[in-house]
Design a protein around this motif. Structure first.
Motif, PDB file in Angstrom:
ATOM      1  N   ILE A  39     -14.607   3.508 -10.148  1.00 46.26           N
ATOM      2  CA  ILE A  39     -14.275   2.168  -9.668  1.00 46.26           C
ATOM      3  C   ILE A  39     -15.318   1.709  -8.645  1.00 46.26           C
ATOM      4  CG2 ILE A  39     -12.527   0.787  -8.473  1.00 46.26           C
ATOM      5  CD1 ILE A  39     -11.810   1.737 -11.363  1.00 46.26           C
ATOM      6  N   THR A  40     -15.754   0.449  -8.777  1.00 49.52           N
ATOM      7  CA  THR A  40     -16.764  -0.091  -7.868  1.00 49.52           C
ATOM      8  C   THR A  40     -16.229  -1.189  -6.954  1.00 49.52           C
ATOM      9  OG1 THR A  40     -17.482  -1.696  -9.542  1.00 49.52           O
ATOM     10  CG2 THR A  40     -18.656   0.429  -9.462  1.00 49.52           C
ATOM     11  N   ASP A  41     -15.070  -1.748  -7.272  1.00 52.72           N
ATOM     12  CA  ASP A  41     -14.547  -2.877  -6.501  1.00 52.72           C
ATOM     13  C   ASP A  41     -13.068  -2.661  -6.190  1.00 52.72           C
ATOM     14  OD1 ASP A  41     -13.671  -5.301  -5.483  1.00 52.72           O
ATOM     15  OD2 ASP A  41     -14.455  -6.506  -7.128  1.00 52.72           O
ATOM     16  N   MET A  42     -12.760  -2.516  -4.904  1.00 54.19           N
ATOM     17  CA  MET A  42     -11.365  -2.380  -4.473  1.00 54.19           C
ATOM     18  C   MET A  42     -10.947  -3.561  -3.595  1.00 54.19           C
ATOM     19  SD  MET A  42     -10.628   1.643  -3.908  1.00 54.19           S
ATOM     20  CE  MET A  42     -10.844   2.811  -5.223  1.00 54.19           C
ATOM     21  N   ALA A  43     -11.702  -4.649  -3.667  1.00 58.68           N
ATOM     22  CA  ALA A  43     -11.386  -5.837  -2.878  1.00 58.68           C
ATOM     23  C   ALA A  43      -9.981  -6.331  -3.222  1.00 58.68           C
ATOM     24  CB  ALA A  43     -12.402  -6.943  -3.130  1.00 58.68           C
ATOM     25  N   CYS A  44      -9.177  -6.543  -2.204  1.00 59.08           N
ATOM     26  CA  CYS A  44      -7.826  -7.109  -2.332  1.00 59.08           C
ATOM     27  C   CYS A  44      -6.888  -6.268  -3.212  1.00 59.08           C
ATOM     28  CB  CYS A  44      -7.863  -8.540  -2.852  1.00 59.08           C
ATOM     29  SG  CYS A  44      -8.680  -9.704  -1.747  1.00 59.08           S
ATOM     30  N   LEU A  45      -7.242  -5.025  -3.491  1.00 63.86           N
ATOM     31  CA  LEU A  45      -6.450  -4.205  -4.410  1.00 63.86           C
ATOM     32  C   LEU A  45      -4.991  -4.105  -3.998  1.00 63.86           C
ATOM     33  CD1 LEU A  45      -6.622  -2.520  -6.993  1.00 63.86           C
ATOM     34  CD2 LEU A  45      -7.116  -0.529  -5.550  1.00 63.86           C
ATOM     35  N   PHE A  46      -4.738  -3.978  -2.702  1.00 63.61           N
ATOM     36  CA  PHE A  46      -3.371  -3.937  -2.193  1.00 63.61           C
ATOM     37  C   PHE A  46      -3.103  -5.161  -1.317  1.00 63.61           C
ATOM     38  CE2 PHE A  46      -4.565   0.458  -3.063  1.00 63.61           C
ATOM     39  CZ  PHE A  46      -3.578   0.776  -3.979  1.00 63.61           C
ATOM     40  N   GLY A  47      -3.753  -6.260  -1.647  1.00 66.88           N
ATOM     41  CA  GLY A  47      -3.545  -7.506  -0.925  1.00 66.88           C
ATOM     42  C   GLY A  47      -2.174  -8.078  -1.226  1.00 66.88           C
ATOM     43  N   ALA A  48      -1.480  -8.487  -0.178  1.00 68.07           N
ATOM     44  CA  ALA A  48      -0.141  -9.048  -0.349  1.00 68.07           C
ATOM     45  C   ALA A  48      -0.114 -10.551  -0.106  1.00 68.07           C
ATOM     46  CB  ALA A  48       0.830  -8.349   0.605  1.00 68.07           C
ATOM     47  N   LEU A  49      -1.230 -11.104   0.315  1.00 68.09           N
ATOM     48  CA  LEU A  49      -1.297 -12.523   0.646  1.00 68.09           C
ATOM     49  C   LEU A  49      -2.389 -13.201  -0.162  1.00 68.09           C
ATOM     50  CD1 LEU A  49      -1.063 -12.114   4.523  1.00 68.09           C
ATOM     51  CD2 LEU A  49       0.794 -12.682   2.944  1.00 68.09           C
ATOM     52  N   SER A  50      -2.158 -14.439  -0.538  1.00 67.81           N
ATOM     53  CA  SER A  50      -3.112 -15.156  -1.381  1.00 67.81           C
ATOM     54  C   SER A  50      -4.175 -15.913  -0.599  1.00 67.81           C
ATOM     55  CB  SER A  50      -2.363 -16.144  -2.280  1.00 67.81           C
ATOM     56  OG  SER A  50      -1.721 -17.135  -1.489  1.00 67.81           O
ATOM     57  N   LYS A  51      -4.060 -15.983   0.702  1.00 71.30           N
ATOM     58  CA  LYS A  51      -4.969 -16.822   1.487  1.00 71.30           C
ATOM     59  C   LYS A  51      -6.439 -16.538   1.188  1.00 71.30           C
ATOM     60  CE  LYS A  51      -5.922 -18.499   6.104  1.00 71.30           C
ATOM     61  NZ  LYS A  51      -5.538 -18.485   7.502  1.00 71.30           N
ATOM     62  N   TYR A  52      -6.832 -15.280   1.130  1.00 69.87           N
ATOM     63  CA  TYR A  52      -8.225 -14.919   0.878  1.00 69.87           C
ATOM     64  C   TYR A  52      -8.414 -14.121  -0.412  1.00 69.87           C
ATOM     65  CZ  TYR A  52      -8.629 -16.131   5.808  1.00 69.87           C
ATOM     66  OH  TYR A  52      -8.570 -16.778   7.008  1.00 69.87           O
ATOM     67  N   CYS A  53      -7.339 -13.769  -1.074  1.00 66.08           N
ATOM     68  CA  CYS A  53      -7.422 -12.893  -2.251  1.00 66.08           C
ATOM     69  C   CYS A  53      -7.053 -13.629  -3.526  1.00 66.08           C
ATOM     70  CB  CYS A  53      -6.487 -11.697  -2.079  1.00 66.08           C
ATOM     71  SG  CYS A  53      -6.918 -10.616  -0.711  1.00 66.08           S
ATOM     72  N   SER A  54      -7.935 -13.571  -4.516  1.00 68.46           N
ATOM     73  CA  SER A  54      -7.584 -14.153  -5.814  1.00 68.46           C
ATOM     74  C   SER A  54      -6.648 -13.209  -6.570  1.00 68.46           C
ATOM     75  CB  SER A  54      -8.839 -14.437  -6.634  1.00 68.46           C
ATOM     76  OG  SER A  54      -9.578 -13.250  -6.831  1.00 68.46           O
ATOM     77  N   TYR A  55      -6.781 -11.909  -6.324  1.00 62.48           N
ATOM     78  CA  TYR A  55      -5.853 -10.915  -6.875  1.00 62.48           C
ATOM     79  C   TYR A  55      -4.972 -10.458  -5.723  1.00 62.48           C
ATOM     80  CZ  TYR A  55      -3.955  -6.479  -8.426  1.00 62.48           C
ATOM     81  OH  TYR A  55      -3.092  -5.462  -8.739  1.00 62.48           O
ATOM     82  N   TYR A  56      -3.679 -10.653  -5.859  1.00 65.02           N
ATOM     83  CA  TYR A  56      -2.749 -10.207  -4.817  1.00 65.02           C
ATOM     84  C   TYR A  56      -1.379  -9.993  -5.441  1.00 65.02           C
ATOM     85  CZ  TYR A  56      -0.627 -14.822  -4.788  1.00 65.02           C
ATOM     86  OH  TYR A  56       0.036 -15.964  -5.158  1.00 65.02           O
ATOM     87  N   ASN A  57      -0.544  -9.265  -4.713  1.00 66.98           N
ATOM     88  CA  ASN A  57       0.827  -9.023  -5.160  1.00 66.98           C
ATOM     89  C   ASN A  57       1.678  -8.936  -3.898  1.00 66.98           C
ATOM     90  OD1 ASN A  57       3.271  -7.741  -6.010  1.00 66.98           O
ATOM     91  ND2 ASN A  57       2.204  -7.087  -7.866  1.00 66.98           N
ATOM     92  N   SER A  58       2.644  -9.801  -3.758  1.00 64.11           N
ATOM     93  CA  SER A  58       3.458  -9.818  -2.535  1.00 64.11           C
ATOM     94  C   SER A  58       4.179  -8.481  -2.313  1.00 64.11           C
ATOM     95  CB  SER A  58       4.462 -10.972  -2.572  1.00 64.11           C
ATOM     96  OG  SER A  58       5.321 -10.844  -3.684  1.00 64.11           O
ATOM     97  N   ALA A  59       4.405  -7.712  -3.373  1.00 65.52           N
ATOM     98  CA  ALA A  59       5.040  -6.400  -3.224  1.00 65.52           C
ATOM     99  C   ALA A  59       4.149  -5.418  -2.457  1.00 65.52           C
ATOM    100  CB  ALA A  59       5.391  -5.824  -4.588  1.00 65.52           C
ATOM    101  N   ALA A  60       2.861  -5.712  -2.354  1.00 69.09           N
ATOM    102  CA  ALA A  60       1.938  -4.840  -1.613  1.00 69.09           C
ATOM    103  C   ALA A  60       2.267  -4.800  -0.124  1.00 69.09           C
ATOM    104  CB  ALA A  60       0.500  -5.291  -1.817  1.00 69.09           C
ATOM    105  N   ALA A  61       3.032  -5.760   0.355  1.00 70.87           N
ATOM    106  CA  ALA A  61       3.417  -5.770   1.775  1.00 70.87           C
ATOM    107  C   ALA A  61       4.179  -4.501   2.139  1.00 70.87           C
ATOM    108  CB  ALA A  61       4.251  -7.007   2.095  1.00 70.87           C
ATOM    109  N   SER A  62       4.873  -3.901   1.185  1.00 70.18           N
ATOM    110  CA  SER A  62       5.644  -2.691   1.466  1.00 70.18           C
ATOM    111  C   SER A  62       4.937  -1.416   0.996  1.00 70.18           C
ATOM    112  CB  SER A  62       7.024  -2.783   0.827  1.00 70.18           C
ATOM    113  OG  SER A  62       6.894  -2.881  -0.578  1.00 70.18           O
ATOM    114  N   PHE A  63       3.691  -1.523   0.570  1.00 73.13           N
ATOM    115  CA  PHE A  63       2.954  -0.362   0.069  1.00 73.13           C
ATOM    116  C   PHE A  63       2.611   0.605   1.200  1.00 73.13           C
ATOM    117  CE2 PHE A  63      -1.041   1.805  -1.027  1.00 73.13           C
ATOM    118  CZ  PHE A  63      -0.633   2.451  -2.177  1.00 73.13           C
ATOM    119  N   ASN A  64       2.904   1.902   0.991  1.00 74.52           N
ATOM    120  CA  ASN A  64       2.570   2.920   1.980  1.00 74.52           C
ATOM    121  C   ASN A  64       2.417   4.293   1.317  1.00 74.52           C
ATOM    122  OD1 ASN A  64       1.960   3.875   4.551  1.00 74.52           O
ATOM    123  ND2 ASN A  64       4.050   4.532   4.883  1.00 74.52           N
TER     124      ASN A  64
END
Length: 132
Positions: A39-64
Motif C-alpha cells: 500500500i502506498t496511500d493511507m490518506a484519510c483511511l480512518f477519516g471520520a469527517l468529510s471536511k478534508y477527506c474525499s474518502y471517509y466513514n463516520s464509523a471511523a470515529a469509534s475506531f481503536n
C-alpha cells in the motif's frame, strides 16, 4: 493474513470493517493481521469527517484497533489518516509510522491532526506519545 495489492482494495475492506466487522473478519481476517506492505496511500483511511477527506466513514470515529503490525514502508502519504477518529488511542505505533515517514520525507501532517484540532501548534507532538 490477507495481502492487499491496491489502495482501493484496502479502502474497500476498511469500509467493510466499519459496516460488517464479522464479515470482514471471515473474508480477510482480523484488521490487525492485514498485510499492507504494498500500500502506498493511507490518506484519510480512518477519516471520520468529510471536511478534508474525499474518502471517509463516520464509523471511523469509534475506531481503536491495534494496527501496529501493519507494514507501512511503501506508504507515501499518511495525510489525515485518522482525521476525526476520536476514539483511536494507539498513538505509540502511529507516531512511529509518522516519524519514519518524516525521516523519509513522505507527505504527512502531525499525528494529532488525525484525531481532531485540539489547539496544539502545528508540528508539535502529542504528550501521550513517545517515539520508540
Amino acid at each position: 493474513p490477507y495481502t492487499f495489492t491496491s489502495n482501493a482494495a484496502l479502502k474497500t475492506c476498511v469500509t467493510l470493517w466499519f459496516s460488517n466487522e464479522t464479515s470482514a473478519i471471515a473474508t480477510y481476517g482480523h484488521i490487525s493481521t492485514w498485510d499492507t506492505h504494498q500500500i502506498t496511500d493511507m490518506a484519510c483511511l480512518f477519516g471520520a469527517l468529510s471536511k478534508y477527506c474525499s474518502y471517509y466513514n463516520s464509523a471511523a470515529a469509534s475506531f481503536n484497533e491495534d494496527i501496529s503490525g501493519w507494514e507501512t514502508a511503501a506508504v507515501t502519504t499518511f495525510e489525515l489518516m485518522f482525521y476525526g477518529a476520536s476514539s483511536f488511542n494507539q498513538l505509540a505505533s502511529a507516531r512511529q509510522w509518522f516519524l519514519d515517514a518524516r525521516r523519509a520525507k513522505v507527505r504527512w501532517t502531525p499525528v494529532e491532526e488525525r484525531f481532531s484540532h485540539r489547539g496544539r501548534r502545528r508540528g508539535t507532538a502529542p504528550t501521550q506519545a513517545t517515539p520508540t
